[in-house]
Structures are given as structure tokens and as C-alpha cells.
Design a protein around this motif. Structure first.
Motif, PDB file in Angstrom:
ATOM      1  N   LEU A 166      19.343  -4.181  -0.325  1.00  0.00           N
ATOM      2  CA  LEU A 166      18.585  -4.711  -1.069  1.00  0.00           C
ATOM      3  C   LEU A 166      17.613  -3.620  -1.929  1.00  0.00           C
ATOM      4  CD1 LEU A 166      17.069  -7.013  -2.035  1.00  0.00           C
ATOM      5  CD2 LEU A 166      15.277  -6.966  -0.249  1.00  0.00           C
ATOM      6  N   ALA A 167      17.288  -2.650  -1.126  1.00  0.00           N
ATOM      7  CA  ALA A 167      16.447  -1.544  -1.739  1.00  0.00           C
ATOM      8  C   ALA A 167      17.402  -0.795  -3.040  1.00  0.00           C
ATOM      9  CB  ALA A 167      16.011  -0.538  -0.695  1.00  0.00           C
ATOM     10  N   THR A 168      18.606  -0.498  -2.482  1.00  0.00           N
ATOM     11  CA  THR A 168      19.409   0.190  -3.592  1.00  0.00           C
ATOM     12  C   THR A 168      19.581  -0.687  -4.671  1.00  0.00           C
ATOM     13  OG1 THR A 168      20.769   1.228  -1.723  1.00  0.00           O
ATOM     14  CG2 THR A 168      21.694   1.025  -3.907  1.00  0.00           C
ATOM     15  N   ILE A 169      20.141  -1.885  -4.613  1.00  0.00           N
ATOM     16  CA  ILE A 169      20.052  -3.009  -5.687  1.00  0.00           C
ATOM     17  C   ILE A 169      18.731  -2.993  -6.375  1.00  0.00           C
ATOM     18  CG2 ILE A 169      20.097  -5.415  -6.408  1.00  0.00           C
ATOM     19  CD1 ILE A 169      22.407  -5.738  -4.136  1.00  0.00           C
ATOM     20  N   LEU A 170      17.666  -3.302  -5.789  1.00  0.00           N
ATOM     21  CA  LEU A 170      16.067  -3.165  -6.415  1.00  0.00           C
ATOM     22  C   LEU A 170      15.838  -1.910  -7.240  1.00  0.00           C
ATOM     23  CD1 LEU A 170      13.859  -4.998  -6.985  1.00  0.00           C
ATOM     24  CD2 LEU A 170      12.698  -4.192  -4.922  1.00  0.00           C
ATOM     25  N   LEU A 208       0.953  -1.067  -0.038  1.00  0.00           N
ATOM     26  CA  LEU A 208      -0.022  -0.101  -0.142  1.00  0.00           C
ATOM     27  C   LEU A 208       0.772   1.167  -0.036  1.00  0.00           C
ATOM     28  CD1 LEU A 208      -2.930  -1.152   2.507  1.00  0.00           C
ATOM     29  CD2 LEU A 208      -3.132  -0.677  -0.056  1.00  0.00           C
ATOM     30  N   ALA A 209       1.903   1.452   0.772  1.00  0.00           N
ATOM     31  CA  ALA A 209       2.954   2.504   0.753  1.00  0.00           C
ATOM     32  C   ALA A 209       3.588   2.613  -0.732  1.00  0.00           C
ATOM     33  CB  ALA A 209       4.067   2.238   1.869  1.00  0.00           C
ATOM     34  N   PHE A 210       3.899   1.456  -1.215  1.00  0.00           N
ATOM     35  CA  PHE A 210       4.515   1.438  -2.490  1.00  0.00           C
ATOM     36  C   PHE A 210       3.451   2.273  -3.459  1.00  0.00           C
ATOM     37  CE2 PHE A 210       5.387  -0.184  -6.822  1.00  0.00           C
ATOM     38  CZ  PHE A 210       6.586   0.403  -6.989  1.00  0.00           C
ATOM     39  N   GLY A 211       2.357   1.854  -3.510  1.00  0.00           N
ATOM     40  CA  GLY A 211       1.465   2.382  -4.325  1.00  0.00           C
ATOM     41  C   GLY A 211       0.960   3.803  -4.181  1.00  0.00           C
ATOM     42  N   ALA A 212       1.096   4.098  -2.946  1.00  0.00           N
ATOM     43  CA  ALA A 212       0.793   5.310  -2.619  1.00  0.00           C
ATOM     44  C   ALA A 212       1.851   6.418  -2.753  1.00  0.00           C
ATOM     45  CB  ALA A 212       0.196   5.687  -1.077  1.00  0.00           C
ATOM     46  N   LEU A 213       3.113   6.172  -2.462  1.00  0.00           N
ATOM     47  CA  LEU A 213       4.289   6.971  -2.783  1.00  0.00           C
ATOM     48  C   LEU A 213       4.460   6.965  -4.127  1.00  0.00           C
ATOM     49  CD1 LEU A 213       6.527   5.894   0.202  1.00  0.00           C
ATOM     50  CD2 LEU A 213       5.473   8.015  -0.016  1.00  0.00           C
ATOM     51  N   LEU A 214       4.193   5.917  -5.067  1.00  0.00           N
ATOM     52  CA  LEU A 214       4.507   6.028  -6.428  1.00  0.00           C
ATOM     53  C   LEU A 214       3.656   6.815  -7.198  1.00  0.00           C
ATOM     54  CD1 LEU A 214       6.404   4.803  -8.789  1.00  0.00           C
ATOM     55  CD2 LEU A 214       4.695   3.329  -9.091  1.00  0.00           C
ATOM     56  N   ALA A 215       2.328   7.038  -6.946  1.00  0.00           N
ATOM     57  CA  ALA A 215       1.418   7.521  -7.936  1.00  0.00           C
ATOM     58  C   ALA A 215       0.838   8.839  -7.000  1.00  0.00           C
ATOM     59  CB  ALA A 215       0.227   6.772  -7.945  1.00  0.00           C
ATOM     60  N   GLY A 216       1.100   8.779  -5.751  1.00  0.00           N
ATOM     61  CA  GLY A 216       0.600   9.873  -4.799  1.00  0.00           C
ATOM     62  C   GLY A 216      -0.856   9.695  -4.416  1.00  0.00           C
ATOM     63  N   VAL A 217      -1.413  10.272  -3.288  1.00  0.00           N
ATOM     64  CA  VAL A 217      -2.797  10.038  -3.162  1.00  0.00           C
ATOM     65  C   VAL A 217      -3.430  11.484  -3.048  1.00  0.00           C
ATOM     66  CG1 VAL A 217      -4.391   9.338  -1.440  1.00  0.00           C
ATOM     67  CG2 VAL A 217      -2.266   8.021  -1.718  1.00  0.00           C
ATOM     68  N   ALA A 256       9.587   5.069  -3.357  1.00  0.00           N
ATOM     69  CA  ALA A 256       8.445   3.951  -3.157  1.00  0.00           C
ATOM     70  C   ALA A 256       9.276   2.661  -3.146  1.00  0.00           C
ATOM     71  CB  ALA A 256       7.583   3.883  -4.335  1.00  0.00           C
ATOM     72  N   ILE A 257      10.172   2.338  -3.992  1.00  0.00           N
ATOM     73  CA  ILE A 257      10.820   0.996  -3.581  1.00  0.00           C
ATOM     74  C   ILE A 257      11.664   1.048  -2.315  1.00  0.00           C
ATOM     75  CG2 ILE A 257      12.997  -0.464  -4.414  1.00  0.00           C
ATOM     76  CD1 ILE A 257      11.880   0.429  -7.351  1.00  0.00           C
ATOM     77  N   TYR A 258      12.441   2.081  -1.934  1.00  0.00           N
ATOM     78  CA  TYR A 258      13.022   2.160  -0.517  1.00  0.00           C
ATOM     79  C   TYR A 258      11.883   1.817   0.376  1.00  0.00           C
ATOM     80  CZ  TYR A 258      17.697   2.895  -1.991  1.00  0.00           C
ATOM     81  OH  TYR A 258      19.047   2.985  -2.254  1.00  0.00           O
ATOM     82  N   ALA A 259      10.733   2.605   0.382  1.00  0.00           N
ATOM     83  CA  ALA A 259       9.907   2.352   1.430  1.00  0.00           C
ATOM     84  C   ALA A 259       9.198   1.011   1.536  1.00  0.00           C
ATOM     85  CB  ALA A 259       8.661   3.318   1.077  1.00  0.00           C
ATOM     86  N   LEU A 260       8.956   0.520   0.152  1.00  0.00           N
ATOM     87  CA  LEU A 260       8.420  -1.210   0.139  1.00  0.00           C
ATOM     88  C   LEU A 260       9.256  -2.081   0.644  1.00  0.00           C
ATOM     89  CD1 LEU A 260       6.502  -2.957  -1.533  1.00  0.00           C
ATOM     90  CD2 LEU A 260       8.561  -3.161  -3.111  1.00  0.00           C
ATOM     91  N   VAL A 261      10.735  -1.901   0.495  1.00  0.00           N
ATOM     92  CA  VAL A 261      11.782  -3.003   1.057  1.00  0.00           C
ATOM     93  C   VAL A 261      11.861  -2.813   2.603  1.00  0.00           C
ATOM     94  CG1 VAL A 261      13.866  -3.634   1.066  1.00  0.00           C
ATOM     95  CG2 VAL A 261      12.886  -3.005  -1.193  1.00  0.00           C
ATOM     96  N   VAL A 262      12.051  -1.455   3.034  1.00  0.00           N
ATOM     97  CA  VAL A 262      12.303  -1.354   4.360  1.00  0.00           C
ATOM     98  C   VAL A 262      10.886  -1.511   5.295  1.00  0.00           C
ATOM     99  CG1 VAL A 262      12.482   0.374   6.296  1.00  0.00           C
ATOM    100  CG2 VAL A 262      14.133   0.458   4.250  1.00  0.00           C
ATOM    101  N   ILE A 263       9.673  -1.294   4.838  1.00  0.00           N
ATOM    102  CA  ILE A 263       8.512  -1.524   5.476  1.00  0.00           C
ATOM    103  C   ILE A 263       8.394  -3.264   5.462  1.00  0.00           C
ATOM    104  CG2 ILE A 263       5.943  -1.464   5.724  1.00  0.00           C
ATOM    105  CD1 ILE A 263       6.618   1.337   4.428  1.00  0.00           C
ATOM    106  N   ALA A 264       8.469  -3.922   4.404  1.00  0.00           N
ATOM    107  CA  ALA A 264       8.441  -5.217   4.333  1.00  0.00           C
ATOM    108  C   ALA A 264       9.463  -6.200   5.030  1.00  0.00           C
ATOM    109  CB  ALA A 264       8.423  -5.742   2.792  1.00  0.00           C
TER     110      ALA A 264
END
Length: 162
Positions: A133-137, A88-97, A110-118
Motif C-alpha cells: 500500500l505504501a508503494t502504491i501511495l 505526526l511522524a509523517f509531518g515530522a519526516l516530511l518537513a523535518g524538526v 514519510a509516506i512509508y512511515a505513515l502507512v506502516v505506523i497507521a
């Protein structure tokens, strides 16, 4: 007849239910035939195959399993909450709300938030491992989607690019 494996029984039941739901939903579309497939053909056939697989797994749950049975453990709330929250954070940060006044922060944030939260889904997770991992991704996604496929979407937050 006693269950030899609860895990197999309930996973087979889930496969059967999901496959049946897909097959049932595909009836709303034109199915066609093998030579001239309609838009509902693939989900219908896939749903039927998934339901059959589920029934086979459910049948085997009565006949084979470890000695003493294979019990289902407690429900894992922590991984479910953090994995769903990360998506949910990935989608919200990538597209905005816009309704919440949240601007698009772009792919990298968004990728950094996705990996850190997960990563919090796993007990004892290391922030250092997550950032590596977030940097590589993030680099891999940038190369694949922006550089090679030339997709147009925000990579960085808007306030950094202005």
C-alpha cells in the motif's frame, strides 16, 4: 423519555457542538450577505447547518434505534494512538524538526512511515500489505504532486540526493 440510541445521541451532540463552535468563531470575521459574501459567511452557514443536523440526529436518537437500544462501546485507544502518531511522524519526516535535529526525510520516506505506523491500528495487520500500500501511495503521490502539479518539496532524504 429514554434514549433509543446512545451512539446517535452523542454523535448528534458532537455535531451540534462543533457546528456551534464554527458559527461562533465565524462571527469574528465579516459575514456579509448571500450576494456579497464575506470571509466569515461560509464557515458561519456551514456551522449553522452542522448544528441543525446535529439537533436532528439527537432528536431521532430518542425516537428510533435498534431494539434494546444502541450502546456506546469502549473507547478505542489503540487506533487513536497509532493514527495520530502516524500523522505526526509523517509531518515530522516530511518537513523535518530542526529543534530536535531531525532533517527532512522527504515524501517517500514519510509516506512509508505513515502507512506502516497507521497499519498497527488494526490488530493482525500485515507488514507485506502495508509495504504494498505504501508503494502504491508513494508512486501515486509522486505522480500527482511532483510530476503533474510540479510542486517543489523534498521527495528523497537530503543525504541521498547530495
Amino acid at each position: 423519555m429514554a434514549l433509543a440510541s446512545q451512539k446517535d445521541f452523542f454523535s448528534g451532540l458532537m455535531f451540534t457542538a462543533v457546528g456551534g463552535a464554527f458559527a461562533w468563531g465565524a462571527r469574528e470575521y465579516e459575514i456579509g450577505e448571500a450576494a456579497r459574501m464575506g470571509p466569515g459567511y461560509f464557515p458561519f452557514v456551514l456551522g449553522i447547518l452542522l448544528a441543525i443536523l446535529g439537533m436532528v440526529i439527537m432528536f431521532k436518537s430518542f425516537t428510533s434505534g435498534p431494539p434494546g437500544g444502541d450502546r456506546i462501546g469502549a473507547f478505542a485507544w489503540r487506533p487513536m494512538v497509532f493514527i495520530l502518531g502516524a500523522n505526526l511522524a509523517f509531518g515530522a519526516l516530511l518537513a523535518g524538526v530542526p529543534a530536535l535535529g531531525l532533517p527532512a526525510f522527504g515524501l517517500v520516506v514519510a509516506i512509508y512511515a505513515l502507512v506502516v505506523i497507521a497499519s498497527f491500528a488494526r490488530p493482525g495487520a500485515s507488514l507485506k500489505e502495508s509495504l504494498i500500500l505504501a508503494t502504491i501511495l508513494a508512486v501515486g503521490c509522486y505522480v500527482a504532486f511532483v510530476y503533474l502539479l510540479k510542486l517543489q518539496f523534498p521527495v528523497w532524504p537530503a543525504f541521498l540526493t547530495n
